[in-house]
Design a protein around this motif. Structure first.
Motif, PDB file in Angstrom:
ATOM      1  N   PHE A   1       0.992  -0.923   0.046  1.00  0.00           N
ATOM      2  CA  PHE A   1      -0.117  -0.111  -0.023  1.00  0.00           C
ATOM      3  C   PHE A   1       0.996   1.235  -0.008  1.00  0.00           C
ATOM      4  CE2 PHE A   1      -2.440   3.278   2.412  1.00  0.00           C
ATOM      5  CZ  PHE A   1      -3.250   3.529   1.443  1.00  0.00           C
ATOM      6  N   ASN A   2       0.864   2.027  -0.935  1.00  0.00           N
ATOM      7  CA  ASN A   2       1.250   3.020  -1.254  1.00  0.00           C
ATOM      8  C   ASN A   2       0.429   4.551  -1.094  1.00  0.00           C
ATOM      9  OD1 ASN A   2       2.657   5.574  -1.888  1.00  0.00           O
ATOM     10  ND2 ASN A   2       3.794   4.655  -3.580  1.00  0.00           N
ATOM     11  N   GLY A   3       0.622   4.978   0.187  1.00  0.00           N
ATOM     12  CA  GLY A   3      -0.486   6.009   0.310  1.00  0.00           C
ATOM     13  C   GLY A   3      -0.368   7.502   0.056  1.00  0.00           C
ATOM     14  N   GLY A   4       0.441   7.766  -0.703  1.00  0.00           N
ATOM     15  CA  GLY A   4       0.397   9.035  -1.320  1.00  0.00           C
ATOM     16  C   GLY A   4       1.955   9.406  -1.959  1.00  0.00           C
ATOM     17  N   TRP A   5       1.934  10.602  -2.796  1.00  0.00           N
ATOM     18  CA  TRP A   5       3.022  10.948  -3.496  1.00  0.00           C
ATOM     19  C   TRP A   5       3.484  12.325  -2.828  1.00  0.00           C
ATOM     20  CZ3 TRP A   5       5.935   8.366  -7.163  1.00  0.00           C
ATOM     21  CH2 TRP A   5       5.611   7.067  -7.634  1.00  0.00           C
ATOM     22  N   PRO A   6       4.686  12.882  -3.228  1.00  0.00           N
ATOM     23  CA  PRO A   6       4.957  14.256  -2.622  1.00  0.00           C
ATOM     24  C   PRO A   6       3.967  15.348  -3.139  1.00  0.00           C
ATOM     25  CG  PRO A   6       6.855  13.196  -4.009  1.00  0.00           C
ATOM     26  CD  PRO A   6       5.669  12.218  -4.136  1.00  0.00           C
ATOM     27  N   ASN A   7       3.817  16.187  -2.067  1.00  0.00           N
ATOM     28  CA  ASN A   7       2.901  17.228  -1.997  1.00  0.00           C
ATOM     29  C   ASN A   7       1.490  16.823  -1.790  1.00  0.00           C
ATOM     30  OD1 ASN A   7       5.111  18.963  -2.277  1.00  0.00           O
ATOM     31  ND2 ASN A   7       5.288  18.518  -4.607  1.00  0.00           N
ATOM     32  N   ASP A   8       1.169  15.614  -1.734  1.00  0.00           N
ATOM     33  CA  ASP A   8      -0.446  15.257  -1.443  1.00  0.00           C
ATOM     34  C   ASP A   8      -0.373  15.387   0.186  1.00  0.00           C
ATOM     35  OD1 ASP A   8      -0.749  14.346  -3.713  1.00  0.00           O
ATOM     36  OD2 ASP A   8      -0.222  12.329  -3.420  1.00  0.00           O
TER      37      ASP A   8
ATOM     38  N   THR B   1      -2.139  -9.058   5.854  1.00  0.00           N
ATOM     39  CA  THR B   1      -1.218  -9.612   4.771  1.00  0.00           C
ATOM     40  C   THR B   1      -0.350  -8.431   4.226  1.00  0.00           C
ATOM     41  OG1 THR B   1      -2.914  -9.064   3.199  1.00  0.00           O
ATOM     42  CG2 THR B   1      -2.998 -11.260   3.816  1.00  0.00           C
ATOM     43  N   LEU B   2      -0.433  -7.293   5.046  1.00  0.00           N
ATOM     44  CA  LEU B   2       0.328  -6.100   4.354  1.00  0.00           C
ATOM     45  C   LEU B   2       1.748  -6.218   4.712  1.00  0.00           C
ATOM     46  CD1 LEU B   2      -0.146  -3.281   2.797  1.00  0.00           C
ATOM     47  CD2 LEU B   2      -0.276  -2.351   5.129  1.00  0.00           C
ATOM     48  N   ASP B   3       2.654  -5.965   4.002  1.00  0.00           N
ATOM     49  CA  ASP B   3       4.086  -6.254   4.313  1.00  0.00           C
ATOM     50  C   ASP B   3       4.887  -5.171   3.675  1.00  0.00           C
ATOM     51  OD1 ASP B   3       4.914  -6.574   1.307  1.00  0.00           O
ATOM     52  OD2 ASP B   3       4.410  -8.649   1.505  1.00  0.00           O
ATOM     53  N   THR B   4       4.351  -4.135   2.978  1.00  0.00           N
ATOM     54  CA  THR B   4       4.985  -2.915   2.578  1.00  0.00           C
ATOM     55  C   THR B   4       3.909  -1.680   2.765  1.00  0.00           C
ATOM     56  OG1 THR B   4       6.471  -4.078   0.720  1.00  0.00           O
ATOM     57  CG2 THR B   4       6.090  -1.577   0.562  1.00  0.00           C
ATOM     58  N   LEU B   5       4.194  -0.612   3.415  1.00  0.00           N
ATOM     59  CA  LEU B   5       3.401   0.611   3.739  1.00  0.00           C
ATOM     60  C   LEU B   5       4.367   1.715   3.241  1.00  0.00           C
ATOM     61  CD1 LEU B   5       0.815   1.771   4.671  1.00  0.00           C
ATOM     62  CD2 LEU B   5       1.720   1.552   6.989  1.00  0.00           C
ATOM     63  N   LEU B   6       4.018   2.609   2.619  1.00  0.00           N
ATOM     64  CA  LEU B   6       4.710   3.689   2.151  1.00  0.00           C
ATOM     65  C   LEU B   6       3.881   5.032   2.178  1.00  0.00           C
ATOM     66  CD1 LEU B   6       6.109   2.313  -1.317  1.00  0.00           C
ATOM     67  CD2 LEU B   6       7.175   1.998   1.020  1.00  0.00           C
ATOM     68  N   PHE B   7       4.333   5.980   2.803  1.00  0.00           N
ATOM     69  CA  PHE B   7       3.466   7.248   2.839  1.00  0.00           C
ATOM     70  C   PHE B   7       4.523   8.592   2.285  1.00  0.00           C
ATOM     71  CE2 PHE B   7       0.785   4.849   5.645  1.00  0.00           C
ATOM     72  CZ  PHE B   7      -0.541   5.536   5.142  1.00  0.00           C
ATOM     73  N   PHE B   8       4.405   8.885   1.058  1.00  0.00           N
ATOM     74  CA  PHE B   8       5.177  10.103   0.398  1.00  0.00           C
ATOM     75  C   PHE B   8       4.254  11.284   0.614  1.00  0.00           C
ATOM     76  CE2 PHE B   8       7.234   6.023  -1.317  1.00  0.00           C
ATOM     77  CZ  PHE B   8       8.372   6.288  -0.269  1.00  0.00           C
ATOM     78  N   ASN B   9       3.787  11.836   1.484  1.00  0.00           N
ATOM     79  CA  ASN B   9       2.738  12.933   1.410  1.00  0.00           C
ATOM     80  C   ASN B   9       3.528  14.278   1.530  1.00  0.00           C
ATOM     81  OD1 ASN B   9       1.419  10.340   3.114  1.00  0.00           O
ATOM     82  ND2 ASN B   9       0.007  11.516   1.812  1.00  0.00           N
ATOM     83  N   GLY B  10       4.757  14.336   1.686  1.00  0.00           N
ATOM     84  CA  GLY B  10       5.364  15.605   1.657  1.00  0.00           C
ATOM     85  C   GLY B  10       5.306  16.176   3.010  1.00  0.00           C
ATOM     86  N   ILE B  11       6.111  17.036   3.454  1.00  0.00           N
ATOM     87  CA  ILE B  11       6.502  17.928   4.768  1.00  0.00           C
ATOM     88  C   ILE B  11       5.524  19.091   4.724  1.00  0.00           C
ATOM     89  CG2 ILE B  11       8.172  18.779   6.224  1.00  0.00           C
ATOM     90  CD1 ILE B  11       8.479  15.762   5.580  1.00  0.00           C
TER      91      ILE B  11
END
Length: 700
Positions: free
Chosen positions: A130-137, A150-160
């Motif tokens: 699950f990728n929860g976002g990209w920069p600046n979101d 079942t989740l083994d990968t969790l990414l949140f690239f939501n920006g600062i």
């Protein structure tokens, strides 16, 4: 005329029947409110949506859709749940107020870009990425429902600078967590997490890190302090900001601003009051649920800094002759108005007439031409004052120098003390100083044996004798961690193999250390509830919280090695049991972090335990390995003596137990080259499936 009427009636009935048929058919279809989404789904599965906007969930073209990318301004995503064979889906929502979709339950990978959903998104198994976002979101993480197991990968690239994340509980099977976003808090991390990347401007208190990680990356200012340092095999995968300190064991960032405390004592006169001489055993502890366990000081005092909340405190007595505990448990509370709860006392009563003295022997490192410090610890586990005779047999190859207290007799390398009045629960130490001669070459083993003979009959003679050995080293780090035994068979670990760990330390600075703290992140392959403190060189308190074992020597007043070579050393020793599910080939690695006062920690080399299959009779006399020269710059001559099999495997291990080289001999002799290995002491093992023998060599 009658025929015309009949035909007209038949036509009406036919139209009505067709209308009912289509009404019934549409009742099985799904109406797609948004025209744009209808077109998108028809592009994925041609013909699945009719001209009136109805989706046929059973349309065969839907079975062919396994991956899709949805980039839309639509406000209603109703219908995508019928992509019932899709495994990889990316949704980019460019608008706000999007009606929250029901996601397909076949998804294995999900990426969300841009967020305008009106309610929580439910995630289902078998989703593992699950990728929860990209920069600046910028969005609220509360819009994500519980994570599936079942989740083994969790990414949140939501920006600062966006809305801080508040994550749901992380599943135990999560292996990778990467967050580029302001973060409210991480309450806990899964035990098998291998990768953690935090890049955030919001400084948080980091929970305990798992014992072993493949990659740890923290940006500057992301965490207040490091709660513990896991074992990362590749130094390049450990990326930390400069000047990041390990958290002080008493830091509120680790435990909280409040304090729970109390006393543990052996109530020898059964009056419910702790009197002089009524202390605790070193391994006496309490369980503070749900946090962990904490051990008592020799005077019986225990302390645990905690956050506000209500806790259950249960005594964990170590005395084998316990008859009763009063009370059996307590409920303690820490509030903002009352941050300290110190009334958590437990009185132990013992069965009278029991004599049992336990002996433990610990050796410091040995180096040619230097002094070595050996410690004998006597602990009275019984319910009676004990007396007797302590005998220590030193290795014939070492030179006896001095002891404290002085023995009653010294006969060569045999020392004998008369032990009088060992109080109930007392832990008495006997310190021996020996010199390692220059002619005792590195790679040699020196041994010591100690025996305690009590005047009264000892109820458990198995713990009255202890034998220990240490390897003579040329170059060394005086701060290390050892495990004994270093190997066991699957059958042994199935019963829960007990391992003894020793952490040795020395103040090599230029000023005395007032305090020493040791933190040890336990592997998930060890049973934390089996923790048993054995002995230490100086009085200390210990705790095991959230998988991190901490020893606190405060105060210790440890002199530096230039002022007092022997007095500058210390140790802590404890036992843990392996989990019974360990399989052949599994390894348990642990490092210790040792910090003196406010200095950065000294990290030990890993102590390595391996599960190995029995290889027949170890070190069979007629099948041996000989290695020359012992001191080498690289090449070694290896000779096999005896009836070895035609093909013999060679394995080379460093001092931590890590396998660093392997090879094979097709004949009885050959050359083994250590040129690519760093300087140090190495163990060479020969195996042919039936026979086994080991030798040692020192790479200069």
């Amino acid at each position: 005329m009658k025929n015309a009427t009949a035909q007209a009636l038949a036509s009406v009935l036919l139209v009505a029947a067709c209308s009912l048929f289509h009404t019934s058919l549409r009742a099985q279809l799904e109406y797609i409110p948004d025209p744009w989404l209808r077109g998108w789904m028809n592009q994925l599965a041609p013909g699945c949506v009719d001209a009136a906007g109805y989706l046929d969930p059973n349309h065969p073209a839907l079975d062919t859709v396994h991956t899709a990318y949805l980039n839309t301004n639509t406000l209603d995503l109703t219908g995508i749940e019928h992509l019932h064979h899709i495994k990889d889906l990316t949704i980019q929502c460019n608008g706000a107020g999007v009606v929250t979709p029901v996601l397909p339950d076949s998804l294995e990978r999900l990426t969300l870009q841009g967020f305008g959903f009106t309610g929580p998104i439910q995630l289902f198994a078998p989703l593992h990425y699950f990728n929860g976002g990209w920069p600046n979101d910028s969005w609220e993480s509360t819009l994500i429902g519980p994570f599936p197991a079942t989740l083994d990968t969790l990414l949140f690239f939501n920006g600062i600078g966006g809305i801080p994340l508040a994550l749901p509980s992380l599943p135990n099977g999560l292996r990778r967590l990467a967050i580029t976003s302001d973060l409210l808090q991480l309450d806990s991390l899964p035990p098998m997490l291998g990768t953690l990347q935090l890049m955030t401007n919001s400084t948080i208190c980091l929970p305990s890190l798992p014992a072993e990680m493949d990659h740890l990356e923290l940006s500057y200012g992301s965490v207040a302090c490091l709660p513990n340092l896991p074992f990362v095999a590749d130094p390049a995968e450990l990326i930390l900001p400069p000047f990041l300190q390990l958290c002080d064991p008493n830091s509120p960032c680790i435990y909280g601003p409040g304090l729970l405390s109390g006393h543990i004592w052996h109530d020898l006169d059964n009056d419910g009051v702790q009197d002089i001489g009524e202390g605790a055993l070193p391994s006496d502890a309490v369980m503070v649920s749900p946090w962990g366990m904490v051990g008592a000081m020799p005077d019986g005092v225990w302390r645990m800094p905690l956050d506000t909340g209500t806790y259950t405190v249960t005594p964990l007595p170590a005395n084998p002759y316990l008859s009763s505990v009063s009370p059996t448990l307590l409920t303690a509370s820490i509030t903002t108005g009352a941050p300290v709860d110190s009334l958590n006392d437990f009185a132990y009563q013992l069965t009278p007439g029991m004599t049992d003295v336990a002996l433990d022997l610990t050796l410091s490192q040995a180096h040619p031409g230097f002094f070595s410090w050996w410690d004998v610890s006597l602990l009275n586990l019984g319910s009676e004052i004990a007396s007797g005779t302590l005998t220590v047999q030193l290795d014939p190859g070492v030179q006896y120098e001095s002891t404290w207290p002085y023995p009653a007799t010294v006969n060569g390398n045999t020392l004998e003390w008369t032990v009088n009045n060992l109080a109930i629960g007392e832990n008495r130490h006997f310190t021996i100083e020996v010199q390692i001669p220059f002619n005792l070459l590195p790679g040699a083993l020196v041994t010591c044996t100690a025996t305690m003979q009590t005047t009264a009959t000892d109820l458990d003679p198995s713990n009255n004798t202890s034998a220990a050995q240490t390897l003579v080293l040329a170059a060394w780090d005086p701060n290390d961690k050892l495990v004994e035994p270093s190997t066991a068979t699957p059958a042994e670990v199935a019963l829960g193999k007990e391992l003894t760990y020793t952490i040795r330390f020395q103040n090599t600075g230029n000023y005395p250390a007032a305090r020493v703290i040791i933190t040890d992140t336990l592997s998930s392959l060890l049973d934390p509830m089996s923790m048993s403190f054995m002995s230490s060189s100086h009085p200390c308190s210990w705790s095991l919280l959230r998988g991190v074992l901490t020893f606190l020597f405060d105060p210790i007043y440890l002199p530096d090695s230039s002022a007092d070579q022997i007095g500058s050393q210390g140790y802590a020793k404890f036992k843990l049991t392996t989990v019974p599910s360990l399989a052949l080939g599994d390894e348990v690695r642990n490092v210790a972090n040792i910090f003196f006062d406010v200095n950065l920690p000294v990290v030990t080399a890993p102590a390595l335990f391996r599960v190995e299959q029995a290889t027949g009779i170890a070190d069979i006399g007629e099948c041996t390995i000989s290695i020359s020269p012992m001191l080498t710059q690289g090449p070694l001559q290896v000779n096999l003596n005896g009836s070895w099999m035609r093909s013999t495997e060679l394995f080379v291990y460093d001092l931590s137990g890590k396998r660093v080289l392997s090879g094979a001999l097709q004949n009885a002799a050959g050359v083994l080259d250590l040129s690519e290995l760093p300087s140090g002491v190495y163990t060479i093992e020969a195996l042919d499936g039936v026979h086994r023998s080991v030798g040692r060599a020192i790479k200069e």
